[in-house]
Write a protein that holds these residues in place. Structure first.
Motif, PDB file in Angstrom:
ATOM      1  N   THR A  37       6.685  40.814   9.019  1.00 52.89           N
ATOM      2  CA  THR A  37       7.151  40.759   7.633  1.00 52.89           C
ATOM      3  C   THR A  37       6.318  39.755   6.841  1.00 52.89           C
ATOM      4  O   THR A  37       5.749  38.821   7.395  1.00 52.89           O
TER       5      THR A  37
ATOM      6  N   ALA B  56       4.877  44.652   6.552  1.00 53.02           N
ATOM      7  CA  ALA B  56       5.890  44.851   5.517  1.00 53.02           C
ATOM      8  C   ALA B  56       5.810  43.735   4.488  1.00 53.02           C
ATOM      9  O   ALA B  56       5.609  42.568   4.841  1.00 53.02           O
ATOM     10  N   ASP B  57       5.981  44.108   3.213  1.00 49.55           N
ATOM     11  CA  ASP B  57       5.898  43.095   2.165  1.00 49.55           C
ATOM     12  C   ASP B  57       6.447  43.656   0.859  1.00 49.55           C
ATOM     13  O   ASP B  57       6.489  44.879   0.664  1.00 49.55           O
TER      14      ASP B  57
ATOM     15  N   LEU C 265       9.153  46.142   1.509  1.00 50.54           N
ATOM     16  CA  LEU C 265      10.249  45.291   1.995  1.00 50.54           C
ATOM     17  C   LEU C 265      10.626  44.265   0.943  1.00 50.54           C
ATOM     18  O   LEU C 265       9.771  43.525   0.449  1.00 50.54           O
TER      19      LEU C 265
ATOM     20  N   MET D 154      13.166  41.213   1.013  1.00 50.01           N
ATOM     21  CA  MET D 154      14.030  40.446   1.916  1.00 50.01           C
ATOM     22  C   MET D 154      15.339  40.007   1.265  1.00 50.01           C
ATOM     23  O   MET D 154      16.245  39.526   1.944  1.00 50.01           O
TER      24      MET D 154
ATOM     25  N   ILE E  61      15.884  45.994   3.819  1.00 53.98           N
ATOM     26  CA  ILE E  61      15.644  45.485   5.174  1.00 53.98           C
ATOM     27  C   ILE E  61      15.961  46.553   6.214  1.00 53.98           C
ATOM     28  O   ILE E  61      15.177  46.810   7.135  1.00 53.98           O
TER      29      ILE E  61
ATOM     30  N   CYS F 211      13.336  49.300   6.077  1.00 59.29           N
ATOM     31  CA  CYS F 211      12.063  48.848   6.627  1.00 59.29           C
ATOM     32  C   CYS F 211      12.087  48.868   8.150  1.00 59.29           C
ATOM     33  O   CYS F 211      11.150  49.362   8.797  1.00 59.29           O
TER      34      CYS F 211
ATOM     35  N   ASN G 251       9.096  37.415  12.196  1.00 56.02           N
ATOM     36  CA  ASN G 251       9.832  37.122  10.964  1.00 56.02           C
ATOM     37  C   ASN G 251       9.062  36.063  10.173  1.00 56.02           C
ATOM     38  O   ASN G 251       9.314  34.865  10.283  1.00 56.02           O
TER      39      ASN G 251
ATOM     40  N   ALA H 165       8.198  36.567   6.561  1.00 59.43           N
ATOM     41  CA  ALA H 165       8.460  36.593   5.126  1.00 59.43           C
ATOM     42  C   ALA H 165       9.368  35.442   4.697  1.00 59.43           C
ATOM     43  O   ALA H 165      10.414  35.202   5.313  1.00 59.43           O
TER      44      ALA H 165
ATOM     45  N   MET I 210      17.095  41.131   9.115  1.00 58.64           N
ATOM     46  CA  MET I 210      15.973  41.870   9.698  1.00 58.64           C
ATOM     47  C   MET I 210      16.042  41.850  11.219  1.00 58.64           C
ATOM     48  O   MET I 210      15.803  42.865  11.892  1.00 58.64           O
TER      49      MET I 210
END
Length: 253
Positions: free
Chosen positions: A15, A39-40, A65, A67, A73, A76, A92, A94, A126
């Motif tokens: 992430t 993912a972002d 994604l 958050m 979430i 994703c 994890n 992000a 997540m």
């Protein structure tokens, strides 16, 4: 040092992977032989990063994604499992800072809540969304990006520091919960690293770090990737619930 095939056949979700440390992690993980979902929330930046990695022949996918949005979430995590054909690892990464340069009394409630919503609640949600697939893996690994800031009590960064302290606590608790499923859960705690997300940091803070490190130089993303690769790999299958500070010796624990 080459890490080719260290993660051969592994399937990993990273992430916050469009740029900075997250992109460095995703790149190193893919170079080590894994299939990676990046993912972002930064969709355009993510698309460009994924395209660049694919041009190199790396097995990567890009996923949107947010958050702060539980539905995003869940979507994703589901998309990562579907596109990768399962999930062996979750990074994890992000997070947001938002409170940089502000004293405790200068942070308003909305700012505090936003940092906790993304950094703490988002990481928790997540992780929960990925647990079924990680359990099915039989050798799942979760790597939570903490920070060395709660290890030394960095000033004027209270909301962020508190959120990363929570990540450390969550890492230890989840390691005990998921040990029965052969999932390792560890935290990597970088020091101040030169990336896009730290451009706001005053030169004086960089100098404080550099002067206080045993290894007295600027910290770069590639200084942190090795710890993440280790925590995802078969080399660390009996290491769980640990916090690895990667900061050139600024904090020693």
């Amino acid at each position: 040092m080459t890490t080719t095939q260290l993660l051969a056949g592994r399937k990993v979700l990273v992430t916050g992977a469009a740029r900075g440390l997250g992109l460095a992690f995703a790149t190193a993980i893919a170079e080590a032989g894994a299939s990676v979902a990046l993912a972002d929330i930064l969709h355009d930046t993510l698309a460009a990063s994924v395209a660049a990695l694919r041009e190199r022949g790396l097995q990567v996918h890009g996923l949107p994604l947010d958050m702060a949005d539980p539905a995003s979430i869940e979507a994703c995590a589901a998309a990562a499992v579907a596109q990768l054909g399962g999930l062996d690892g979750l990074v994890n990464n992000a997070a947001i800072t938002n409170s940089g340069g502000k004293s405790s009394e200068q942070i308003d409630i909305a700012m505090w809540d936003k940092v906790m919503e993304v950094n703490v609640r988002g990481t928790w949600l997540m992780t929960n969304a990925c647990l079924p697939a990680l359990r099915a893996s039989g050798s799942g690994a979760i790597v939570n990006l903490a920070s060395d800031t709660p290890l030394w009590g960095a000033p004027k960064l209270m909301a962020y520091v508190a959120s990363k302290g929570a990540i450390i606590g969550m890492t230890r608790s989840l390691a005990r919960e998921e040990g029965a499923h052969n999932i390792t859960v560890n935290a990597v705690a970088p020091g101040l690293t030169k990336v896009e997300a730290t451009e706001y940091v005053p030169a004086q803070r960089y100098q404080t770090y550099q002067d206080g490190r045993a290894l007295q130089r600027l910290q770069l993303p590639e200084d942190v990737t090795g710890a993440v690769l280790f925590a995802l790999s078969g080399l660390s299958r009996f290491v769980t619930g640990q916090v690895l500070a990667v900061n050139g010796g600024f904090v020693m624990n």
